[in-house]
Design a protein around this motif. Sequence first.
Motif, short mmCIF file in Angstrom:
data_model
loop_
_atom_site.label_atom_id
_atom_site.label_comp_id
_atom_site.label_asym_id
_atom_site.label_seq_id
_atom_site.Cartn_x
_atom_site.Cartn_y
_atom_site.Cartn_z
N PHE A 64 48.61 42.94 34.66
CA PHE A 64 47.54 42.44 35.53
C PHE A 64 46.77 41.29 34.88
O PHE A 64 46.62 40.20 35.47
CB PHE A 64 46.59 43.58 35.90
N VAL A 65 46.29 41.47 33.65
CA VAL A 65 45.52 40.42 32.99
C VAL A 65 46.42 39.23 32.69
O VAL A 65 46.05 38.07 32.92
CB VAL A 65 44.86 40.94 31.70
N ASN A 113 47.12 36.70 35.41
CA ASN A 113 45.99 35.82 35.70
C ASN A 113 45.67 34.89 34.54
O ASN A 113 45.34 33.72 34.75
CB ASN A 113 44.75 36.66 36.03
N MET A 170 37.94 45.78 34.85
CA MET A 170 38.36 44.44 35.23
C MET A 170 38.93 44.44 36.64
O MET A 170 39.51 45.42 37.09
CB MET A 170 39.42 43.92 34.25
N HIS A 171 38.77 43.32 37.32
CA HIS A 171 39.32 43.21 38.66
C HIS A 171 39.66 41.75 38.95
O HIS A 171 39.11 40.83 38.36
CB HIS A 171 38.33 43.74 39.71
N GLY A 172 40.60 41.56 39.87
CA GLY A 172 41.06 40.24 40.25
C GLY A 172 42.34 40.37 41.04
O GLY A 172 42.76 41.48 41.39
N ASN A 199 45.03 43.42 41.10
CA ASN A 199 44.37 44.61 40.56
C ASN A 199 44.76 45.86 41.34
O ASN A 199 44.77 45.86 42.57
CB ASN A 199 42.85 44.41 40.61
N LYS A 200 45.10 46.93 40.64
CA LYS A 200 45.38 48.22 41.26
C LYS A 200 44.45 49.25 40.61
O LYS A 200 44.31 49.27 39.39
CB LYS A 200 46.83 48.64 41.03
N ASN A 219 40.64 49.03 44.43
CA ASN A 219 41.62 48.84 45.50
C ASN A 219 41.57 50.00 46.49
O ASN A 219 41.63 49.81 47.71
CB ASN A 219 43.02 48.71 44.89
N SER A 253 34.90 40.48 36.12
CA SER A 253 35.78 39.61 36.89
C SER A 253 36.84 38.99 35.99
O SER A 253 36.56 38.58 34.86
CB SER A 253 34.97 38.50 37.56
N ILE A 254 38.07 38.90 36.49
CA ILE A 254 39.14 38.29 35.71
C ILE A 254 38.81 36.82 35.40
O ILE A 254 39.27 36.29 34.39
CB ILE A 254 40.49 38.40 36.47
N THR A 257 37.98 38.73 44.23
CA THR A 257 39.00 39.79 44.21
C THR A 257 39.29 40.29 45.61
O THR A 257 40.46 40.47 45.99
CB THR A 257 38.52 40.96 43.33
#
Length: 309
Positions: free
Chosen positions: A11-12, A15, A156-158, A161-162, A166, A191-192, A302
């Motif tokens: 995920f990270v 991005n 973290m989210h962006g 993101n799961k 979500n 936030s990412i 997000t």
Amino acid sequence: MRIIVTGSHGFVGRNLVPFLKQKGHTVSGLGRFGEYTWADIDTGKMPAADAIVHLAGKAHDTKNATEAKVYFDVNYGLTVKAFDYFLSHEEIKTFIFFSSVKAAADKVEGPSLTEDVAPRPVGPYGESKAKAEAYILSRMAECGRRHVYILRPCMMHGPGNKGNLNLLYKVVRLGLPWPLGAFENKRSFCSIKNVCFVVNALLDEGCEAENGIYNLADDEALSTNELVGVICNAVGKPVRIWHMGKGLMTVAARLGDRLHLPLNTERLAKLTENYIVANTKIKRALGITTMPVSTRDGLRYTLENFNND
């Protein structure tokens, strides 16, 4: 700079890698598959690099289906492998390790979580991250004038993101009422976009941040009820929050444990607990007073991507 990013397909990584390339850096991915694999570290096939960003890890499994050994093999074992490679290659000047706030505390005691708290992780995820941190800190003296940063992000989210955010989004989008309005809490998000900003800033040759541990979080903590409101606005739904009794919802969560429902005791705790993370240290180190992206703007970014999925 020439940067090796481990876990670049996570995920990270999905991005961060495009962000770093956009900033003019050359990025090589290291993982179980792809451009370079972990076996290449042992065979000398790795590319020349100025920095390593170590993202690879086993994420927290909210269903508790992952054996403890897996967490330690990945979160600790791969960190040892990556950091040893860094130590043995003096031309690599910066090492950034993505740990977690869960390496410090499963629950926040006091107004907020700071970096100087004595680590008290609970469960194999946090314990494995804490063990990885301890290994890096135990060998910090060998780094000389090189840079080593341990980052502890909160939720973290962006895009891509799961997780709990979500799930909450799906509930609100269906027009279902939020039944946990009786729980008042505050928790930090990350936030990412702010994550990418911090990593890029730490990689800058002019960065004067001291080696050590830094929390990663947005500036404002929100309650889950406030978060529901942000989501409702993003999807064009009326805010519908039910203040069901806390006891009733606790019983429902226990039933969810037995029947493997979306709402279980662990998820109830995550959605309703206080978990405020202080980000003062990283902002001071980077010479900024606020994160570039606000909590609410980061969440909207997000959610817009959730809309497009």
